[in-house]
Design a protein around this motif. Sequence first.
Motif, short mmCIF file in Angstrom:
data_model
loop_
_atom_site.label_atom_id
_atom_site.label_comp_id
_atom_site.label_asym_id
_atom_site.label_seq_id
_atom_site.Cartn_x
_atom_site.Cartn_y
_atom_site.Cartn_z
N PRO A 88 96.75 143.35 -47.07
CA PRO A 88 96.08 144.65 -47.32
C PRO A 88 95.05 145.00 -46.24
N ALA A 89 94.48 143.99 -45.61
CA ALA A 89 93.47 144.26 -44.57
C ALA A 89 94.11 144.64 -43.24
N LEU A 90 95.38 144.33 -43.07
CA LEU A 90 96.04 144.56 -41.78
C LEU A 90 96.95 145.78 -41.77
N ARG A 91 97.36 146.21 -42.94
CA ARG A 91 98.30 147.35 -42.98
C ARG A 91 97.65 148.59 -42.40
N GLY A 92 98.37 149.22 -41.47
CA GLY A 92 97.90 150.50 -40.94
C GLY A 92 96.95 150.38 -39.77
N VAL A 93 96.64 149.14 -39.33
CA VAL A 93 95.74 149.04 -38.17
C VAL A 93 96.56 148.72 -36.91
N ALA A 94 96.04 149.18 -35.78
CA ALA A 94 96.75 148.95 -34.51
C ALA A 94 96.37 147.60 -33.91
N VAL A 95 95.10 147.22 -34.09
CA VAL A 95 94.60 146.02 -33.40
C VAL A 95 93.98 145.04 -34.40
N VAL A 96 94.28 143.76 -34.22
CA VAL A 96 93.59 142.73 -35.00
C VAL A 96 92.83 141.83 -34.04
N PHE A 97 91.54 141.67 -34.30
CA PHE A 97 90.73 140.69 -33.57
C PHE A 97 90.58 139.48 -34.48
N HIS A 98 91.01 138.32 -34.00
CA HIS A 98 90.91 137.11 -34.84
C HIS A 98 89.79 136.24 -34.28
N ILE A 124 99.46 135.55 -37.64
CA ILE A 124 100.55 136.12 -36.81
C ILE A 124 101.65 136.72 -37.69
N GLU A 125 102.03 135.96 -38.71
CA GLU A 125 103.09 136.47 -39.62
C GLU A 125 102.64 137.74 -40.30
N ALA A 126 101.39 137.75 -40.75
CA ALA A 126 100.88 138.93 -41.45
C ALA A 126 100.82 140.13 -40.50
N CYS A 127 100.43 139.90 -39.25
CA CYS A 127 100.40 140.99 -38.26
C CYS A 127 101.79 141.58 -38.10
N ARG A 128 102.77 140.71 -37.94
CA ARG A 128 104.16 141.20 -37.76
C ARG A 128 104.59 142.02 -38.98
N GLU A 129 104.33 141.44 -40.14
CA GLU A 129 104.78 142.10 -41.37
C GLU A 129 104.07 143.45 -41.58
N VAL A 132 101.24 145.50 -37.13
CA VAL A 132 100.13 145.52 -36.15
C VAL A 132 100.73 145.41 -34.75
N GLN A 133 100.17 146.16 -33.78
CA GLN A 133 100.74 146.11 -32.41
C GLN A 133 100.05 145.09 -31.50
N LYS A 134 98.75 144.87 -31.75
CA LYS A 134 98.03 144.02 -30.80
C LYS A 134 97.19 142.98 -31.55
N LEU A 135 97.28 141.74 -31.07
CA LEU A 135 96.46 140.67 -31.65
C LEU A 135 95.63 140.06 -30.52
N VAL A 136 94.29 140.13 -30.68
CA VAL A 136 93.38 139.55 -29.69
C VAL A 136 92.69 138.36 -30.33
N LEU A 137 92.96 137.17 -29.80
CA LEU A 137 92.37 135.95 -30.36
C LEU A 137 91.09 135.58 -29.62
N THR A 138 90.08 135.13 -30.37
CA THR A 138 88.92 134.52 -29.72
C THR A 138 89.21 133.03 -29.61
N SER A 139 89.56 132.62 -28.40
CA SER A 139 89.80 131.20 -28.16
C SER A 139 88.49 130.60 -27.64
N SER A 140 88.56 129.65 -26.73
CA SER A 140 87.34 129.06 -26.17
C SER A 140 87.67 128.46 -24.81
N ALA A 141 86.72 128.58 -23.87
CA ALA A 141 86.96 127.96 -22.56
C ALA A 141 87.04 126.45 -22.68
N ASN A 187 107.42 145.19 -30.01
CA ASN A 187 106.19 145.97 -29.93
C ASN A 187 104.98 145.22 -30.49
N PHE A 188 104.94 143.90 -30.24
CA PHE A 188 103.81 143.08 -30.70
C PHE A 188 103.26 142.32 -29.49
N PHE A 189 102.00 142.61 -29.18
CA PHE A 189 101.41 142.07 -27.94
C PHE A 189 100.20 141.19 -28.29
#
Length: 369
Positions: A88-98, A124-129, A132-141, A187-189
Motif C-alpha cells: 500500500p505504501a508503494l502503489r502509485g509512486v514513481a520512486v522508492v528510496f530504501h 524489490i518484489e514489492a516495487c515490481r508488483e 515502481v520505476q526507480k529504486l534508490v538504495l542507501t548502501s554504505s562506502a 522499466n525498473f531501474f
Amino acid sequence: MATRLRAGRHEVDPALVNILGRKADFSEAGAGRSCTVIGGSGFLGQHMVEQLLAKGYSVNVFDIHKRFESDQVTFFLGDLCDKEALLPALRGVAVVFHCASPAPASDNRELFYRVNFTGTKAVIEACREAGVQKLVLTSSASVVFEGTDIKNGSEDLPYAQKPIDYYTETKILQEKEVLSANDPDNNFFTTAIRPHGIFGPRDPQLVPILVQAARSGKMKFIIGDGKNLVDFTYVENVVHGHILAAEKLHKGSALCGKAFHITNDEPIPFWTFMSRILTGLDYDPPKYHIPYWLAYYLALLLSLLLALLRPLVTIKATFTPMRVALAGTFHYYSCERAKRAMGYSPVVSLDEAIARTVQSYPGLRRARA
Ligand SMILES: NC(=O)C1=CN([C@@H]2O[C@H](COP(=O)(O)OP(=O)(O)OC[C@H]3O[C@@H](n4cnc5c(N)ncnc54)[C@H](OP(=O)(O)O)[C@@H]3O)[C@@H](O)[C@H]2O)C=CC1
Ligand SMILES: CC(C)=CCC[C@@H](C)[C@H]1CC[C@H]2C3=C(CC[C@]12C)[C@@]1(C)CCC(=O)C[C@@H]1CC3
C-alpha cells in the motif's frame, strides 16, 4: 499489515487508486515526483523527507516507527520484510528510496540478515508488483572496507572479503540484490548510493556517542599519529546525492545497476574532525597519542577476555578492534563517478556542516561550573 496513519495533502480516494492502479501525482513538478521513503522516520530518512517536500515531491513514509508529525506526509507503519505491508505504501509512486536498516551498533546477526538481506528482497518484489520505476538504495562506502587503509577509493574496489562487522556483511548482500535487480526491459531501474560517516542535526549516533565518551573521560587518546584522513559527510549532501540519483536514473543512464560514493569531498584527519566537534561543544580534544597497533591489540585482547567471560558477565565494550580500525586508518573515497554521472557536488561545505551540527546540539554542550 501496514497501518496508514494519516491522510496527507496528497492522499487520494482509495477507489481511485484501485481504478488507476497508481496514486495520482498532484505535485506542481509533475509526473514522477511521487515517492516513498522506506526508513523515513530515521535520521537520514527524516532529512530526505524534508528536502523531498521542499522540492515538491509527494511523499509516503514507510517505517517500523513513526517519529515525527507532518500533514504533508502519508505514513505507513510496518516491517519492510513483509511485502504485503509494503505494497500500500508503494502503489502509485514513481520512486522508492530504501534507507532503512537496523542500527550498526546492534549485535543481532539474525536481525541484520532478516532486514538488510531478505527484507531488501521483499522491497524489490514489492516495487515490481506495485509498478515502481526507480529504486534508490542507501548502501554504505564501508562495503569495500576491511579495516586497512583506503585512499581515494573508487567504486571499482571489490566488495570486502572480510567485512568489518555483520552490519557491513549484510549491506554487501543488500547492495548486490538491488543492483542486480535493475531491469530496463521491465522499466525498473535501480541504483545504490554509498555515503560515508553521515553526520548532522538529529543524528542519534556519532555526536551523542562522542560526547558520552568525552563525559566518561574516554576521549583522551589519539589512535596513531592522527593524520589518517576519513570522509565525514553532511546529511544534506547525502540527501542531495539521493535526489539527484533518482532524477538521473532512467533507461540507458550511467546510473542503472551501479553504485556511487557520495561524500563531502573534503577528507579530514579523523581526530581533527572529532576534536572540532568536541571543542565546538566545549569538551577538551584528545591530546595523548597511542600507537595504532598497541590500541588494536589491546582492543582485541579486551574482546577475547569479554568473550571468555560471556557465560558469567555480559559487557558491551566501547573499545573494540573495529572502532580502533575506523579511528586509526585512512578511509576516504572518490566521488568522481557521482560528479560525472549525475552532476553531484556537495551543497554544504565541511566547515559550515560542522558549525551547523555543533549548534544543533545545545543539550550536549559541556556545562561550565
Ligand atoms: N549513519 C551513517 O553514518 C551511515 C548510514 N548508512 C545507511 O544509511 C541508512 C540510514 O541510516 P540512518 O538514518 O543513520 O539510520 P536510522 O537507524 O536512523 O534509520 C533507519 C530507520 O529504518 C527503520 N527500520 C529498521 N528496521 C526496519 C524494518 N524492518 N522495517 C521498517 N523500518 C525499519 C529504523 O527504525 P528503528 O530505529 O526502530 O530501528 C529507522 O527509523 C541505512 O541504510 C544505513 O545503513 C550508510 C553509511 C553511513
Ligand atoms: C567515519 C565513520 C564510520 C564514523 C563513525 C564514528 C565512530 C566510529 C566514532 C564515534 C565515536 C568514536 C569513539 C571511538 C572510536 C570511533 C568512534 C566510535 C573510541 C572507541 C576510540 C577509542 C577510545 O579511546 C574511545 C573512543 C570512544 C569514541
